[in-house]
Enzyme design. Sequence first.
Site, PDB file in Angstrom:
ATOM      1  N   TYR A 154       0.828  -1.198   0.000  1.00  0.00           N
ATOM      2  CA  TYR A 154       0.000   0.000   0.000  1.00  0.00           C
ATOM      3  C   TYR A 154       0.870   1.258   0.000  1.00  0.00           C
ATOM      4  O   TYR A 154       0.659   2.185  -0.798  1.00  0.00           O
ATOM      5  CB  TYR A 154      -0.918   0.001   1.223  1.00  0.00           C
ATOM      6  N   LYS A 158       1.298   4.216  -2.945  1.00  0.00           N
ATOM      7  CA  LYS A 158       0.974   5.626  -2.712  1.00  0.00           C
ATOM      8  C   LYS A 158       2.192   6.526  -2.910  1.00  0.00           C
ATOM      9  O   LYS A 158       2.056   7.688  -3.298  1.00  0.00           O
ATOM     10  CB  LYS A 158       0.372   5.796  -1.318  1.00  0.00           C
TER      11      LYS A 158
END
Length: 250
Positions: A154, A158
């Site tokens: 994750y 990002k």
Amino acid sequence: MPISKGIALVTGSAQGIGRAISLRLAKDGYDIALNDIPSKYSQLRAVADDIGKSGRKALVLPADITVEEQVKGMVQEVTKELGGLDVMIANAGVAQLLPLTSRDWEHIMAVNARGPFLCYKHAAEQMVKQGRGGRIIGASSLAGKTGLPLTSAYSASKFAVRGLTQTAALELGRYGITVNAYAPGAIQTPMTEELARGDNSEVLASDQESATWIANPEDIASIVSYLVSKEAHFITGQCISVDGGISMSS
């Protein structure tokens, strides 16, 4: 119906931050194209109905943002039905708390990094063709500015949005297109509520407790509203933190 300020396409708009952004931009005077995965069609229709009540046009476009032909088709459809594309909000994403050895790396990177890349690419092509500038905005995260436990995939995805945003801003500035991203901290959404019920909920809880407050999706929608405005024409290549002061850049 008042004259439209432009046409905005918001991915991941069936719920949470995407829904809030869609409703805010409609309130600001934009006609809205709503995207999410096909299984959320009924939720998209509900958002479209709410936008219709505000007096703006709404177009529902279910599609998988990890599939290039679907993203390309989505941009073509909004251009055909609403008259162009002035704002792309690449908001769709997935979040999971997973150990470094997880096999879900490909899925998370596909949705959170490849998806925004495809949205930026095809939105930019349409905006350049139109010749009237535009706004492209992506979804980064607090985890896109600092690593957090159990967020290897994750966080990497990002961070990728930040790099993509900076590069796209440099390439597209000559066409009057600004490219920015927002980086939320703890936001009260269905996705974070689902994470909080998971096996690693204590990680999310400790992160939320360090925040000045836990924000609502509307707090993210407000910064997006500004970034798409004419007043924000000189802001580009930025990833703006909206996290209650957890992350403070020097």
